[in-house]
Design a protein around this motif. Structure first.
Motif, PDB file in Angstrom:
ATOM      1  N   ARG A  14       0.843  -1.196   0.000  1.00  0.00           N
ATOM      2  CA  ARG A  14       0.000   0.000   0.000  1.00  0.00           C
ATOM      3  C   ARG A  14       0.874   1.241   0.000  1.00  0.00           C
ATOM      4  O   ARG A  14       1.925   1.269   0.635  1.00  0.00           O
ATOM      5  CB  ARG A  14      -0.880   0.037   1.250  1.00  0.00           C
ATOM      6  CG  ARG A  14      -2.079  -0.867   1.234  1.00  0.00           C
ATOM      7  CD  ARG A  14      -2.927  -0.666   2.483  1.00  0.00           C
ATOM      8  NE  ARG A  14      -2.210  -1.018   3.710  1.00  0.00           N
ATOM      9  CZ  ARG A  14      -1.816  -0.163   4.624  1.00  0.00           C
ATOM     10  NH1 ARG A  14      -2.042   1.133   4.465  1.00  0.00           N
ATOM     11  NH2 ARG A  14      -1.178  -0.571   5.704  1.00  0.00           N
ATOM     12  N   GLU A  19      -5.056   3.545   3.468  1.00  0.00           N
ATOM     13  CA  GLU A  19      -5.426   2.324   4.177  1.00  0.00           C
ATOM     14  C   GLU A  19      -6.472   1.536   3.412  1.00  0.00           C
ATOM     15  O   GLU A  19      -7.273   2.093   2.655  1.00  0.00           O
ATOM     16  CB  GLU A  19      -5.956   2.651   5.581  1.00  0.00           C
ATOM     17  CG  GLU A  19      -7.192   3.521   5.600  1.00  0.00           C
ATOM     18  CD  GLU A  19      -7.755   3.732   6.996  1.00  0.00           C
ATOM     19  OE1 GLU A  19      -7.396   2.945   7.898  1.00  0.00           O
ATOM     20  OE2 GLU A  19      -8.558   4.647   7.186  1.00  0.00           O
ATOM     21  N   ASP A  20      -6.425   0.211   3.593  1.00  0.00           N
ATOM     22  CA  ASP A  20      -7.487  -0.663   3.111  1.00  0.00           C
ATOM     23  C   ASP A  20      -8.582  -0.698   4.167  1.00  0.00           C
ATOM     24  O   ASP A  20      -8.307  -0.671   5.357  1.00  0.00           O
ATOM     25  CB  ASP A  20      -6.956  -2.078   2.865  1.00  0.00           C
ATOM     26  CG  ASP A  20      -5.883  -2.122   1.785  1.00  0.00           C
ATOM     27  OD1 ASP A  20      -6.079  -1.460   0.751  1.00  0.00           O
ATOM     28  OD2 ASP A  20      -4.861  -2.812   1.987  1.00  0.00           O
ATOM     29  N   ARG A  21      -9.802  -0.782   3.716  1.00  0.00           N
ATOM     30  CA  ARG A  21     -10.940  -0.726   4.630  1.00  0.00           C
ATOM     31  C   ARG A  21     -11.665  -2.066   4.644  1.00  0.00           C
ATOM     32  O   ARG A  21     -12.042  -2.595   3.604  1.00  0.00           O
ATOM     33  CB  ARG A  21     -11.906   0.381   4.196  1.00  0.00           C
ATOM     34  CG  ARG A  21     -11.265   1.756   4.020  1.00  0.00           C
ATOM     35  CD  ARG A  21     -10.909   2.385   5.347  1.00  0.00           C
ATOM     36  NE  ARG A  21     -12.059   2.461   6.216  1.00  0.00           N
ATOM     37  CZ  ARG A  21     -13.023   3.383   6.100  1.00  0.00           C
ATOM     38  NH1 ARG A  21     -12.950   4.301   5.136  1.00  0.00           N
ATOM     39  NH2 ARG A  21     -14.034   3.406   6.930  1.00  0.00           N
ATOM     40  N   PHE A 128      -3.842  10.061   8.108  1.00  0.00           N
ATOM     41  CA  PHE A 128      -3.846   9.461   6.782  1.00  0.00           C
ATOM     42  C   PHE A 128      -3.889  10.532   5.693  1.00  0.00           C
ATOM     43  O   PHE A 128      -4.317  11.667   5.928  1.00  0.00           O
ATOM     44  CB  PHE A 128      -5.045   8.518   6.630  1.00  0.00           C
ATOM     45  CG  PHE A 128      -5.010   7.347   7.564  1.00  0.00           C
ATOM     46  CD1 PHE A 128      -4.198   6.260   7.301  1.00  0.00           C
ATOM     47  CD2 PHE A 128      -5.779   7.341   8.718  1.00  0.00           C
ATOM     48  CE1 PHE A 128      -4.148   5.179   8.160  1.00  0.00           C
ATOM     49  CE2 PHE A 128      -5.734   6.269   9.595  1.00  0.00           C
ATOM     50  CZ  PHE A 128      -4.922   5.184   9.321  1.00  0.00           C
ATOM     51  N   SER A 363     -13.678   8.861  10.110  1.00  0.00           N
ATOM     52  CA  SER A 363     -12.814   7.880  10.780  1.00  0.00           C
ATOM     53  C   SER A 363     -12.538   8.283  12.229  1.00  0.00           C
ATOM     54  O   SER A 363     -12.540   7.446  13.136  1.00  0.00           O
ATOM     55  CB  SER A 363     -11.503   7.716  10.021  1.00  0.00           C
ATOM     56  OG  SER A 363     -11.738   7.208   8.724  1.00  0.00           O
TER      57      SER A 363
END
Length: 492
Positions: A14, A19-21, A128, A363
């Motif tokens: 990544r 970020e992956d969710r 992020f 978030s």
């Protein structure tokens, strides 16, 4: 194969700051956004979606990090040689949209939106480069009533998210008050003093994190942080620093008492007096609608870091007792905020277009709710219909459709594997029920239902395979016509 001919494959990785969710995270985000949207809808706001890219000049000078030019945003040059940037918030694109469609819009124009925003900043823990914001804005109303409504909107979103009164507070200030203090300190309210004023705002905005000593350094020459990075200060003299710190750290009282104190503090400043008047008008509306000091308070330390705010500003903060795994208190701080920004649309039109808005980071809000154990996931894993016989695939999909029509999540196993592998798949999916029907069951008009949750609990107490076979735990045979009712009953 020789090393020279070895296939070069990309490394799965990544980009930093992104970020992956997971499904759980996405569902929680959707619930929170829908809760906010329900409030916005009830207040008469309308949805809008703007593109992720905007022309860089449309974003203007109001970048999130003006100390590092051309670094605060992600930008690329289009094939027509014009620079485009990924949006860093949802407000600047709204200003462009209103300016572009000004004559066709009913004003005030009231919209809400949620979507990803991007910051080309150094990533870190909890910081992020892409995150989701959720906004509501009112464009075209200059009255304090519009600001009061936005403050009430923020408080109602806190309730809609599942917070109880006393677990949050909306804290309000007015940029005009600080403008008056700075004018008295010799910082002009003009373009000439814009950079210095912005540094002052950003310094005060860090009060809860750095404390008075840290802010004092940023108001003066500057400050070096723990990593060794040095931030240039606003360059105020000692008298001005004392005045600004005195204003920012003034004790918070009830709203009426705060207004009386502010009237004395701003002195002869016309702009400061205007700010006090606006807070008085907002207070009257809040009192008339039952928004007491426990839900909305006045706090002179609230300034909001972005440079485009021009009047009332506010932040939503959690007051709940939140602790980490070791029992230590955790300060979440602001989870959202907003205010008045009357100059943003005027950049495009050359005329004053008043606007006010509220925004929260999804978030950050979800993290706070999770720490409070306030997240509730009502989404159940799907019922898994095992595929014993390829010739019965049509029937399996019919069964899944019947469950969905009854409001039950269901999926047919479409992978490869025997019954054991299908059971393992159902377990990894967290499924409670597996539905089994082969050709013999089909001919007999029967379906077998396995309660995997109950089966796992019962298996802990069964010592031998023979006992397992004899007990046939948590398994029920129902008629094909009654299998939906059987599933519903097993789900409880």
């Amino acid at each position: 194969m020789s090393k020279k001919n070895k296939i070069q494959r990309p490394k799965a990785r990544r980009p930093r700051g992104f970020e992956d969710r997971s499904a759980e995270s996405l569902r929680a985000e959707r619930r929170l956004i829908n809760a906010a949207f329900s409030v916005y809808d009830s207040f008469g706001f309308e949805p809008l979606q703007t593109p992720a890219f905007e022309y860089a000049d449309a974003l203007g000078k109001f970048l999130p990090d003006e100390d590092r030019p051309n670094v605060g945003v992600f930008a690329l040059r289009d094939d027509d040689e014009q620079w485009m940037s990924l949006r860093y918030d949802l407000t600047a694109p709204l200003a462009r949209y209103v300016a572009e469609n000004y004559d066709a819009l009913a004003k005030p124009y009231r919209r809400y939106q949620a979507g990803s925003v991007f910051r080309n900043e150094k990533p870190g823990p909890g910081r992020f480069r892409e995150f989701t914001q959720c906004d509501a804005d009112s464009v075209g109303a200059a009255s304090s009533a519009a600001d009061a409504e936005m403050i009430m909107l923020a408080a109602e979103v806190m309730r809609a998210a599942g917070l109880k009164d006393g677990q949050y507070a909306v804290r309000v200030n007015n940029r005009k008050l600080l403008d008056g203090i700075l004018e008295s300190a010799g910082v002009p309210n003009t373009d000439a003093g814009a950079e210095q004023r912005l540094k002052v705002l950003r310094a005060i905005d860090k009060l809860d994190r750095l404390g008075a000593d840290g802010v004092e350094a940023l108001l003066g020459e500057g400050r070096e942080d723990e990593s060794g990075d040095y931030t240039d200060g606003a360059g105020l003299d000692t008298t001005a620093i004392k005045a600004v710190l005195g204003f920012a750290t003034a004790p918070s009282e009830d709203r009426a008492a705060t207004i009386r104190s502010l009237e004395k503090l701003v002195g002869q400043s016309e702009r400061g007096a205007s700010g006090v008047k606006e807070l008085s008008e907002i207070d009257a509306i809040l009192n008339a609608t039952g928004f007491g000091d426990d839900r909305v308070s006045y706090d002179t330390s609230i300034v909001r870091g972005l440079g485009y705010y021009t009047g009332p500003v506010f932040e939503a903060e959690l007051l709940a007792d939140i602790r980490d795994r070791k029992g230590r208190p955790v300060r979440i701080g602001s989870i959202g905020g907003g205010g008045r920004y009357d100059d943003l649309v005027s950049r495009f039109r050359g005329q004053q277009v008043p606007a006010t808005g509220f925004s929260f980071g999804v978030s950050r809000f979800l993290e706070a709710l999770e720490r409070m154990d306030a997240l509730q996931d009502e989404t159940r894993p799907p019922v898994i219909i095992c595929a014993f016989d390829k010739a019965l695939m049509g029937e399996y999909f019919n069964m899944a459709a019947e469950l969905r029509a009854a409001g039950i999540r269901a999926e047919v196993f479409i992978g490869a594997g025997n019954v054991t592998k299908q059971m393992k798949y159902a377990d990894r999916r967290g499924a409670q029920i597996a539905v089994l029907m082969g050709s013999d069951e089909k001919q007999a008009g029967e379906v077998t239902l396995k309660d995997l949750y109950l089966g796992a609990e019962m298996a802990k107490a069964i010592e031998s395979n023979e006992e397992w076979k004899e007990a046939r735990p948590a398994q029920e045979t129902v008629t094909r016509d009654g299998f939906v009712a059987g599933v519903r009953g097993m789900l409880g």
